[in-house]
Write an enzyme that holds these catalytic residues in place. Sequence first.
Site, PDB file in Angstrom:
ATOM      1  N   THR A 178     -28.669  37.919  -4.679  1.00  0.00           N
ATOM      2  CA  THR A 178     -27.771  39.045  -4.944  1.00  0.00           C
ATOM      3  C   THR A 178     -27.283  39.639  -3.630  1.00  0.00           C
ATOM      4  O   THR A 178     -27.952  39.515  -2.608  1.00  0.00           O
ATOM      5  CB  THR A 178     -28.583  40.080  -5.749  1.00  0.00           C
ATOM      6  OG1 THR A 178     -28.784  39.567  -7.057  1.00  0.00           O
ATOM      7  CG2 THR A 178     -27.907  41.428  -5.844  1.00  0.00           C
ATOM      8  N   ARG A 199     -27.780  38.481 -20.947  1.00  0.00           N
ATOM      9  CA  ARG A 199     -28.815  39.206 -20.179  1.00  0.00           C
ATOM     10  C   ARG A 199     -28.157  40.057 -19.087  1.00  0.00           C
ATOM     11  O   ARG A 199     -27.283  39.606 -18.365  1.00  0.00           O
ATOM     12  CB  ARG A 199     -29.785  38.205 -19.574  1.00  0.00           C
ATOM     13  CG  ARG A 199     -30.886  38.835 -18.710  1.00  0.00           C
ATOM     14  CD  ARG A 199     -30.537  38.846 -17.241  1.00  0.00           C
ATOM     15  NE  ARG A 199     -31.658  39.228 -16.394  1.00  0.00           N
ATOM     16  CZ  ARG A 199     -31.570  39.454 -15.091  1.00  0.00           C
ATOM     17  NH1 ARG A 199     -30.429  39.319 -14.478  1.00  0.00           N
ATOM     18  NH2 ARG A 199     -32.634  39.807 -14.401  1.00  0.00           N
ATOM     19  N   THR A 236     -32.534  44.160  -4.694  1.00  0.00           N
ATOM     20  CA  THR A 236     -32.456  42.773  -5.146  1.00  0.00           C
ATOM     21  C   THR A 236     -33.858  42.285  -5.478  1.00  0.00           C
ATOM     22  O   THR A 236     -34.814  42.640  -4.804  1.00  0.00           O
ATOM     23  CB  THR A 236     -31.826  41.862  -4.072  1.00  0.00           C
ATOM     24  OG1 THR A 236     -31.982  40.495  -4.473  1.00  0.00           O
ATOM     25  CG2 THR A 236     -32.465  42.053  -2.712  1.00  0.00           C
ATOM     26  N   GLY A 237     -33.955  41.512  -6.525  1.00  0.00           N
ATOM     27  CA  GLY A 237     -35.272  41.030  -6.915  1.00  0.00           C
ATOM     28  C   GLY A 237     -35.351  40.810  -8.411  1.00  0.00           C
ATOM     29  O   GLY A 237     -34.332  40.550  -9.071  1.00  0.00           O
ATOM     30  N   GLY A 250     -35.030  41.541 -11.726  1.00  0.00           N
ATOM     31  CA  GLY A 250     -34.252  42.601 -12.353  1.00  0.00           C
ATOM     32  C   GLY A 250     -34.948  43.353 -13.467  1.00  0.00           C
ATOM     33  O   GLY A 250     -34.821  44.575 -13.591  1.00  0.00           O
TER      34      GLY A 250
HETATM   35  N1  ASP Z   1     -31.798  41.608  -9.378  1.00  0.00           N
HETATM   36  C1  ASP Z   1     -30.942  40.543  -9.801  1.00  0.00           C
HETATM   37  C2  ASP Z   1     -31.036  40.386 -11.283  1.00  0.00           C
HETATM   38  O1  ASP Z   1     -32.139  40.452 -11.812  1.00  0.00           O
HETATM   39  C3  ASP Z   1     -31.277  39.240  -9.177  1.00  0.00           C
HETATM   40  C4  ASP Z   1     -31.259  39.261  -7.689  1.00  0.00           C
HETATM   41  O2  ASP Z   1     -31.544  40.260  -7.069  1.00  0.00           O
HETATM   42  O3  ASP Z   1     -30.893  38.238  -7.113  1.00  0.00           O
HETATM   43  O4  ASP Z   1     -30.041  40.134 -11.898  1.00  0.00           O
END
Ligand code: ASP
Length: 375
Positions: free
Chosen positions: A235, A263, A286-287, A289
């Site tokens: 992300t 989703r 980011t992480g 979600g």
């Molecule tokens: N947080 C984002 C999600 O769950 C994924 C990511 O951070 O890459 O959609």
Amino acid sequence: MRVRPRRRLLPALALLVTAAGLLPATPRADGVATARPAGTPGAPAAAGKARPDARGVVLAVHGGAGTALIRGQVDARTEKVYRDGLATALRAGQRELRRGGTSVDAVAAAVRVLEDDELFNAGKGAVFNEDAAHELDASIMRGSDLAAGAVAGVRGVRNPVSAARLVMEKSRHVLLAGEGADDFAARHGLPMVTQDYYWTQKRWDALMKAKGRTADGSRGRRPAGAGDDAQAYGTVGAVALDRRGDLAAATSTGGTTGKAVGRVGDSPVVGAGTYARNGTVAASATGHGEVFLRGAATVTISNLIEFGGRDVASAAYEVLVRRLPALGGDGGVIALDPKGVFDAPHSSQGLLHGYLTGDGRIVTKVFLDESPPRV
Ligand code: ASP
């Protein structure tokens, strides 16, 4: 580290990483380490005090948690591509700030560049969902008045962050989803694309792997949706502080590989993936979600500062390294306070990020040793 190509040619072994050999990681041909599955025991034992990354910062960007380059194991070109991607985004935001633009202008410009760069999981280069389609999420927030806009599950907007900004500035709503969001963006003249625009071989391969198939479509051993690549984030986001003292934040993503159709993760949700409030913090996360939603990640950082008397580094550390992993989710955040104090704590292996200081210095951090996970 300043942005400049490294001269030494490092072994072109694509690699990947375990943090100091502690973590199971999935080697990929592009030399990037993928994250361990959320909640996997055995967090990296790197040093982790709540010490800010930098001061005097006016703009910062991230290119996702869950990836990290290992010095000595990636070639110079791979390093350069990542550094250039982040630096180009910072320069786009810098141009906005220099011409007297707002922090909203700066984060929007920076995120647009990252969306156009197929290296990152946003816009072009977004991951595939379980139906091999792309559904994109983005949000933006203005710290001066808590105005916010977001889109979720768009399928044809070239730059979802621009659609999010339009929702903030030209609608009476905060979050538009699906077809309505695409229509809204198209009606307001944003560039629209067909799904093939977002396609990249790397993301296709990741989907095939997650589905347990080989690239020719034959069945492999793993069940659909399983596998480390489902947790390889990527992300993008940005935070900024303009000369008026206003904060802003923005985040954009393709979500997670093999996600269910429909989703929605944390990225388009105000207070989860993105938050900006003058007086406390601008933050882009980011992480994992689902966990960042349950843990109200970014607004909790703000609340710890506002109501808990924490500074930005301590608040971000508390949320990213203590609370979210306890809920079963890894990731990272970029967080900027009203005085330009910046931190980027993460519990994931890596957090690709960079920042720009008020005196024009650009710093990018792509190697694990430049930004070790905090514990
Ligand atoms: N947080 C984002 C999600 O769950 C994924 C990511 O951070 O890459 O959609």
